[in-house]
Design a protein around this motif. Sequence first.
Motif, PDB file in Angstrom:
ATOM      1  N   ILE A  67       0.841  -1.203   0.000  1.00 56.15           N
ATOM      2  CA  ILE A  67       0.000   0.000   0.000  1.00 56.15           C
ATOM      3  C   ILE A  67       0.873   1.247   0.000  1.00 56.15           C
ATOM      4  CG2 ILE A  67      -1.616   1.350   1.398  1.00 56.15           C
ATOM      5  CD1 ILE A  67      -2.825  -1.380   2.283  1.00 56.15           C
ATOM      6  N   ARG A  68       1.897   1.249   0.834  1.00 58.30           N
ATOM      7  CA  ARG A  68       2.812   2.393   0.897  1.00 58.30           C
ATOM      8  C   ARG A  68       3.484   2.616  -0.458  1.00 58.30           C
ATOM      9  NH1 ARG A  68       7.078   0.787   4.172  1.00 58.30           N
ATOM     10  NH2 ARG A  68       5.511   0.302   5.714  1.00 58.30           N
ATOM     11  N   HIS A  69       3.910   1.527  -1.084  1.00 57.58           N
ATOM     12  CA  HIS A  69       4.555   1.618  -2.391  1.00 57.58           C
ATOM     13  C   HIS A  69       3.591   2.164  -3.444  1.00 57.58           C
ATOM     14  CE1 HIS A  69       5.784  -0.096  -6.324  1.00 57.58           C
ATOM     15  NE2 HIS A  69       6.946   0.381  -5.937  1.00 57.58           N
ATOM     16  N   GLU A  70       2.366   1.670  -3.455  1.00 55.26           N
ATOM     17  CA  GLU A  70       1.366   2.130  -4.427  1.00 55.26           C
ATOM     18  C   GLU A  70       1.083   3.622  -4.263  1.00 55.26           C
ATOM     19  OE1 GLU A  70      -0.369   0.691  -6.948  1.00 55.26           O
ATOM     20  OE2 GLU A  70       0.697  -1.198  -6.723  1.00 55.26           O
ATOM     21  N   LYS A  71       0.902   4.050  -3.012  1.00 59.24           N
ATOM     22  CA  LYS A  71       0.588   5.456  -2.763  1.00 59.24           C
ATOM     23  C   LYS A  71       1.752   6.367  -3.155  1.00 59.24           C
ATOM     24  CE  LYS A  71      -1.501   6.301   1.249  1.00 59.24           C
ATOM     25  NZ  LYS A  71      -1.918   6.154   2.664  1.00 59.24           N
ATOM     26  N   ARG A  72       2.965   5.951  -2.826  1.00 59.54           N
ATOM     27  CA  ARG A  72       4.133   6.777  -3.157  1.00 59.54           C
ATOM     28  C   ARG A  72       4.349   6.874  -4.661  1.00 59.54           C
ATOM     29  NH1 ARG A  72       8.443   4.801   1.482  1.00 59.54           N
ATOM     30  NH2 ARG A  72       7.490   5.985   3.175  1.00 59.54           N
ATOM     31  N   SER A  73       4.199   5.756  -5.351  1.00 55.62           N
ATOM     32  CA  SER A  73       4.417   5.798  -6.801  1.00 55.62           C
ATOM     33  C   SER A  73       3.321   6.605  -7.493  1.00 55.62           C
ATOM     34  CB  SER A  73       4.514   4.389  -7.381  1.00 55.62           C
ATOM     35  OG  SER A  73       3.313   3.693  -7.219  1.00 55.62           O
ATOM     36  N   ALA A  74       2.082   6.500  -7.005  1.00 59.94           N
ATOM     37  CA  ALA A  74       0.992   7.288  -7.588  1.00 59.94           C
ATOM     38  C   ALA A  74       1.224   8.776  -7.354  1.00 59.94           C
ATOM     39  CB  ALA A  74      -0.345   6.861  -6.999  1.00 59.94           C
ATOM     40  N   LYS A  75       1.664   9.132  -6.159  1.00 57.19           N
ATOM     41  CA  LYS A  75       1.916  10.541  -5.850  1.00 57.19           C
ATOM     42  C   LYS A  75       3.053  11.087  -6.705  1.00 57.19           C
ATOM     43  CE  LYS A  75       2.111  13.599  -1.897  1.00 57.19           C
ATOM     44  NZ  LYS A  75       2.054  13.647  -0.432  1.00 57.19           N
ATOM     45  N   ARG A  76       4.102  10.286  -6.859  1.00 61.12           N
ATOM     46  CA  ARG A  76       5.239  10.703  -7.680  1.00 61.12           C
ATOM     47  C   ARG A  76       4.804  10.929  -9.130  1.00 61.12           C
ATOM     48  NH1 ARG A  76       7.838   6.277  -8.695  1.00 61.12           N
ATOM     49  NH2 ARG A  76       8.133   5.803  -6.500  1.00 61.12           N
ATOM     50  N   ASP A  77       4.025   9.994  -9.670  1.00 57.02           N
ATOM     51  CA  ASP A  77       3.565  10.117 -11.052  1.00 57.02           C
ATOM     52  C   ASP A  77       2.652  11.325 -11.239  1.00 57.02           C
ATOM     53  OD1 ASP A  77       4.993   7.832 -11.594  1.00 57.02           O
ATOM     54  OD2 ASP A  77       3.235   6.509 -11.611  1.00 57.02           O
ATOM     55  N   CYS A  78       1.773  11.560 -10.273  1.00 57.40           N
ATOM     56  CA  CYS A  78       0.845  12.688 -10.387  1.00 57.40           C
ATOM     57  C   CYS A  78       1.570  14.025 -10.277  1.00 57.40           C
ATOM     58  CB  CYS A  78      -0.245  12.585  -9.327  1.00 57.40           C
ATOM     59  SG  CYS A  78      -1.434  11.285  -9.679  1.00 57.40           S
ATOM     60  N   LYS A  79       2.553  14.100  -9.393  1.00 57.81           N
ATOM     61  CA  LYS A  79       3.319  15.343  -9.281  1.00 57.81           C
ATOM     62  C   LYS A  79       4.098  15.612 -10.561  1.00 57.81           C
ATOM     63  CE  LYS A  79       3.883  16.017  -4.355  1.00 57.81           C
ATOM     64  NZ  LYS A  79       4.841  16.185  -3.259  1.00 57.81           N
ATOM     65  N   GLU A  80       4.628  14.560 -11.153  1.00 59.65           N
ATOM     66  CA  GLU A  80       5.351  14.722 -12.412  1.00 59.65           C
ATOM     67  C   GLU A  80       4.407  15.178 -13.522  1.00 59.65           C
ATOM     68  OE1 GLU A  80       7.594  11.893 -15.638  1.00 59.65           O
ATOM     69  OE2 GLU A  80       7.702  11.346 -13.522  1.00 59.65           O
ATOM     70  N   GLU A  81       3.223  14.575 -13.566  1.00 63.44           N
ATOM     71  CA  GLU A  81       2.229  14.966 -14.569  1.00 63.44           C
ATOM     72  C   GLU A  81       1.789  16.411 -14.368  1.00 63.44           C
ATOM     73  OE1 GLU A  81      -2.282  13.755 -16.001  1.00 63.44           O
ATOM     74  OE2 GLU A  81      -1.158  12.384 -14.723  1.00 63.44           O
ATOM     75  N   ARG A  82       1.600  16.803 -13.108  1.00 66.42           N
ATOM     76  CA  ARG A  82       1.186  18.173 -12.801  1.00 66.42           C
ATOM     77  C   ARG A  82       2.257  19.176 -13.218  1.00 66.42           C
ATOM     78  NH1 ARG A  82      -0.116  19.642  -6.636  1.00 66.42           N
ATOM     79  NH2 ARG A  82       2.099  19.248  -6.500  1.00 66.42           N
ATOM     80  N   ALA A  83       3.519  18.796 -13.082  1.00 66.19           N
ATOM     81  CA  ALA A  83       4.608  19.705 -13.433  1.00 66.19           C
ATOM     82  C   ALA A  83       4.807  19.812 -14.944  1.00 66.19           C
ATOM     83  CB  ALA A  83       5.903  19.243 -12.780  1.00 66.19           C
ATOM     84  N   THR A  84       4.611  18.716 -15.660  1.00 69.29           N
ATOM     85  CA  THR A  84       4.889  18.734 -17.098  1.00 69.29           C
ATOM     86  C   THR A  84       3.681  19.162 -17.931  1.00 69.29           C
ATOM     87  OG1 THR A  84       4.396  16.374 -17.246  1.00 69.29           O
ATOM     88  CG2 THR A  84       6.704  17.003 -16.956  1.00 69.29           C
ATOM     89  N   ASP A  85       2.506  18.622 -17.635  1.00 68.76           N
ATOM     90  CA  ASP A  85       1.294  18.935 -18.404  1.00 68.76           C
ATOM     91  C   ASP A  85       0.289  19.650 -17.514  1.00 68.76           C
ATOM     92  OD1 ASP A  85       2.376  17.576 -20.566  1.00 68.76           O
ATOM     93  OD2 ASP A  85       1.481  15.671 -19.959  1.00 68.76           O
TER      94      ASP A  85
END
Length: 110
Positions: A67-85
């Motif tokens: 669960i911790r891994h899923e939440k961290r990877s989702a947050k990382r991906d969303c922050k990257e998406e928010r920064a780029t697009d």
Amino acid sequence: MKKLGAVALTAIGVALASIAMAVPATAAAAGVHKAAEQECKLERATDTREFVNQYGGKGKRALKRCIRHEKRSAKRDCKEERATDTREFVNQYGGKGKRALKRCMIDEIR
């Protein structure tokens, strides 16, 4: 006496309103956690051997690590998406703030 009753009712109303305002943030956080938990349980049921190798077992602690891994990877991906697009992120999730990030995380996990 009537004024005292009105004041008491007003105080109760304010207290209930403040509780109601606190629920959505908690519900959003619970939504992310529940989505990650469901995803991990599904992964544990379908790919048991891979799950055991990656998270060190099948029990509660392994599920929490997943669960911790899923939440961290989702947050990382969303922050990257928010920064780029940024423009696309705003259109899809309704803003750039914390709640939009949580909506993105739930979407990313599912």
